[in-house]
Design an enzyme around this catalytic site. Structure first.
Site, mmCIF file in Angstrom:
data_model
loop_
_atom_site.group_PDB
_atom_site.id
_atom_site.type_symbol
_atom_site.label_atom_id
_atom_site.label_comp_id
_atom_site.label_asym_id
_atom_site.label_seq_id
_atom_site.Cartn_x
_atom_site.Cartn_y
_atom_site.Cartn_z
ATOM 1 N N HIS A 127 0.771 -0.789 0.245
ATOM 2 C CA HIS A 127 -0.415 0.016 -0.055
ATOM 3 C C HIS A 127 0.639 1.511 0.033
ATOM 4 O O HIS A 127 2.002 0.673 -0.155
ATOM 5 C CB HIS A 127 -1.304 0.291 0.761
ATOM 6 C CG HIS A 127 -0.218 -0.082 2.511
ATOM 7 N ND1 HIS A 127 0.391 0.457 3.693
ATOM 8 C CD2 HIS A 127 -0.586 -0.920 3.902
ATOM 9 C CE1 HIS A 127 1.264 0.072 4.571
ATOM 10 N NE2 HIS A 127 0.405 -0.953 4.374
ATOM 11 N N GLU A 128 0.449 2.672 0.097
ATOM 12 C CA GLU A 128 1.058 3.635 0.174
ATOM 13 C C GLU A 128 2.080 3.856 0.739
ATOM 14 O O GLU A 128 2.645 4.551 1.061
ATOM 15 C CB GLU A 128 -0.219 4.689 0.068
ATOM 16 C CG GLU A 128 -0.284 5.315 -1.068
ATOM 17 C CD GLU A 128 0.735 5.413 -2.603
ATOM 18 O OE1 GLU A 128 1.521 6.065 -2.671
ATOM 19 O OE2 GLU A 128 -0.282 4.753 -3.002
ATOM 20 N N GLY A 129 1.824 3.476 2.291
ATOM 21 C CA GLY A 129 3.006 3.071 3.594
ATOM 22 C C GLY A 129 4.094 2.161 2.541
ATOM 23 O O GLY A 129 5.396 3.061 2.964
ATOM 24 N N HIS A 130 4.111 1.267 2.359
ATOM 25 C CA HIS A 130 5.020 0.214 1.174
ATOM 26 C C HIS A 130 5.877 1.629 0.353
ATOM 27 O O HIS A 130 6.566 1.318 0.240
ATOM 28 C CB HIS A 130 4.796 -0.714 1.035
ATOM 29 C CG HIS A 130 4.658 -1.723 1.911
ATOM 30 N ND1 HIS A 130 3.190 -1.802 2.150
ATOM 31 C CD2 HIS A 130 4.912 -2.684 3.018
ATOM 32 C CE1 HIS A 130 2.467 -2.872 2.934
ATOM 33 N NE2 HIS A 130 3.804 -3.139 3.209
ATOM 34 N N GLY B 21 9.698 1.518 8.372
ATOM 35 C CA GLY B 21 8.590 2.896 9.006
ATOM 36 C C GLY B 21 8.284 3.376 10.421
ATOM 37 O O GLY B 21 8.412 2.070 10.768
ATOM 38 N N GLN C 298 9.372 -2.028 16.493
ATOM 39 C CA GLN C 298 9.979 -3.086 15.269
ATOM 40 C C GLN C 298 11.189 -2.405 14.691
ATOM 41 O O GLN C 298 12.605 -2.891 14.165
ATOM 42 C CB GLN C 298 8.925 -3.453 14.258
ATOM 43 C CG GLN C 298 10.269 -3.953 13.260
ATOM 44 C CD GLN C 298 9.027 -4.768 11.643
ATOM 45 O OE1 GLN C 298 8.417 -5.195 12.326
ATOM 46 N NE2 GLN C 298 9.207 -3.819 11.192
ATOM 47 N N MET D 4 -2.162 3.120 6.815
ATOM 48 C CA MET D 4 -2.227 2.094 6.267
ATOM 49 C C MET D 4 -1.891 1.133 6.680
ATOM 50 O O MET D 4 -0.844 0.773 7.258
ATOM 51 C CB MET D 4 -1.511 2.771 5.060
ATOM 52 C CG MET D 4 -2.004 3.702 4.400
ATOM 53 S SD MET D 4 -1.631 4.126 2.512
ATOM 54 C CE MET D 4 -2.783 5.404 2.306
ATOM 55 N N SER D 5 -2.027 0.010 7.026
ATOM 56 C CA SER D 5 -1.535 -1.253 6.917
ATOM 57 C C SER D 5 -2.408 -1.880 6.078
ATOM 58 O O SER D 5 -4.115 -2.317 5.889
ATOM 59 C CB SER D 5 -2.554 -1.690 8.357
ATOM 60 O OG SER D 5 -2.075 -3.038 8.923
HETATM 61 P P1 AMP Z 1 5.100 -5.131 6.756
HETATM 62 O O1 AMP Z 1 4.668 -5.569 5.053
HETATM 63 O O2 AMP Z 1 4.329 -5.315 7.130
HETATM 64 O O3 AMP Z 1 6.021 -5.996 7.367
HETATM 65 O O4 AMP Z 1 5.690 -3.186 6.770
HETATM 66 C C1 AMP Z 1 6.898 -3.235 5.942
HETATM 67 C C2 AMP Z 1 7.519 -1.755 5.636
HETATM 68 O O5 AMP Z 1 6.296 -1.239 5.635
HETATM 69 C C3 AMP Z 1 7.957 -1.868 7.771
HETATM 70 O O6 AMP Z 1 9.148 -1.094 7.715
HETATM 71 C C4 AMP Z 1 6.087 -1.279 7.984
HETATM 72 O O7 AMP Z 1 6.730 -0.793 9.173
HETATM 73 C C5 AMP Z 1 6.476 0.152 6.808
HETATM 74 N N1 AMP Z 1 4.787 0.454 6.769
HETATM 75 C C6 AMP Z 1 3.919 -0.346 6.848
HETATM 76 N N2 AMP Z 1 2.694 0.578 7.347
HETATM 77 C C7 AMP Z 1 3.242 2.040 7.076
HETATM 78 C C8 AMP Z 1 2.319 3.550 7.151
HETATM 79 N N3 AMP Z 1 1.625 3.118 7.058
HETATM 80 N N4 AMP Z 1 3.150 4.244 6.745
HETATM 81 C C9 AMP Z 1 4.848 4.192 6.521
HETATM 82 N N5 AMP Z 1 5.641 3.104 6.663
HETATM 83 C C10 AMP Z 1 4.587 1.462 6.893
#
Ligand code: AMP
Length: 289
Positions: free
Chosen positions: A43-46, A156, A162, A193-194
């Site tokens: 998503h936009e966070g990644h 993030g 973490q 975002m998650s």
């Molecule tokens: P994940 O796929 O949930 O393991 O996340 C991969 C990376 O994306 C991690 O460093 C998270 O902290 C980061 N991340 C997830 N959601 C967000 C977000 N909403 N904003 C910024 N970074 C994010």
């Protein structure tokens, strides 16, 4: 799927041997390498992490690996969303050249039994709610750092604890990599975002908003001069309670570097929440400066 020349899809690397060859040739070209570890369902966070890596490095490697070692048996490993085609498409639009999406045996070969014992910042909060989680995270991240000796890795602030675990691990073990912690990307209404937001029903999606609202309320109170951590925690809890969120793993206001509990807010503090909305566990946080 994007196939036009302006958005060539990233090269999908499945094996460690292929990854090593790519890294060696990027190194030979003198390229600065940025690494963005993810579990996919982007998503936009990644994507914000990949964008920052693109700005700061000559080449970006996004990893997509749903790490079984960081899930407890009762957690959502089996139903965790897997959307690789869409992920590649999104990364193509950012001109990310490489995606490393290994099979499990590439990361954990048969007989694998070596783990990282994570630093003490792993113990509170997530460490209490998810006892083996950070051992799995630290192990897979260190392994990725060895496989991709990148110049910088992008994480993030959304997963704040973490990011501290990883920063501390890298410092303690003297690993030569720059860790960049990037801002939380939110939906328009404030929900962080998650990948797990997609589990929420429309009603739960409304309830979930109370998490960022609680953090915002806390921030405004601190800006208005509130210093008492007990009162702040109670206010945050009551915002969640009013929205009908009752299964709360923690609401904490702690020191942002040590994660030590505070009585009073000093120069800096961070509020962190983990709560269940329906069957979905959500986390969010807000730094108070
Ligand atoms: P994940 O796929 O949930 O393991 O996340 C991969 C990376 O994306 C991690 O460093 C998270 O902290 C980061 N991340 C997830 N959601 C967000 C977000 N909403 N904003 C910024 N970074 C994010």
């Amino acid at each position: 799927m994007a196939t036009d020349a302006s958005h060539p899809i990233p090269r999908l690397i499945r094996t460690v041997d292929e990854l090593r060859a790519v890294v060696a040739s990027e190194r030979q070209l003198g390229n600065r390498i940025g690494l963005v570890p993810t579990m996919g369902a982007l998503h936009e966070g990644h994507l914000s992490l990949a964008k920052i890596s693109n700005q700061e490095c000559n080449t970006t490697i996004v990893t997509i690996f749903i790490n079984p070692q960081q899930f407890a048996p009762h957690e959502d490993l089996d139903k965790y969303p897997r959307t690789i085609e869409r992920d590649l498409d999104l990364l193509a639009k950012l001109h990310v050249p490489f995606v490393f999406a290994p099979t499990e045996d590439q990361i954990y070969p048969p007989g694998f039994s070596t783990f990282v014992d994570p630093p003490s910042v792993a113990l509170p909060m997530e460490g209490e709610s998810r006892p083996h989680h950070f051992r799995g995270v630290a192990t897979v991240v260190l392994k990725l750092f060895h496989l991709v000796p990148a110049d910088a890795a992008y994480f993030g602030q959304k997963d704040y604890q973490q990011s501290l675990v990883i920063r501390r691990m890298v410092e303690d073990l003297g690993f030569p990599i720059t860790i960049r912690i990037c801002p939380i990307i939110r939906e328009r209404d404030g929900l962080a975002m998650s990948s797990r937001n997609r589990y929420l029903s429309p009603e739960e999606r409304g309830q979930a908003l109370a998490i960022s609202r609680a953090l915002d309320t806390g921030r405004l109170l601190v800006e208005a001069g509130e210093r008492d951590v007990d009162r702040l925690r109670n206010t945050l809890r009551s915002v969640l309670g009013h929205a009908g969120i009752s299964q709360i793993d923690y609401v904490q206001v702690v020191h942002p570097e040590t994660l030590d509990e505070l009585d009073q807010i000093g120069d800096a503090a961070i509020a962190l929440i983990a709560a269940h909305v329906g069957k979905t566990r959500l986390i969010d946080n807000c730094l108070f400066k």
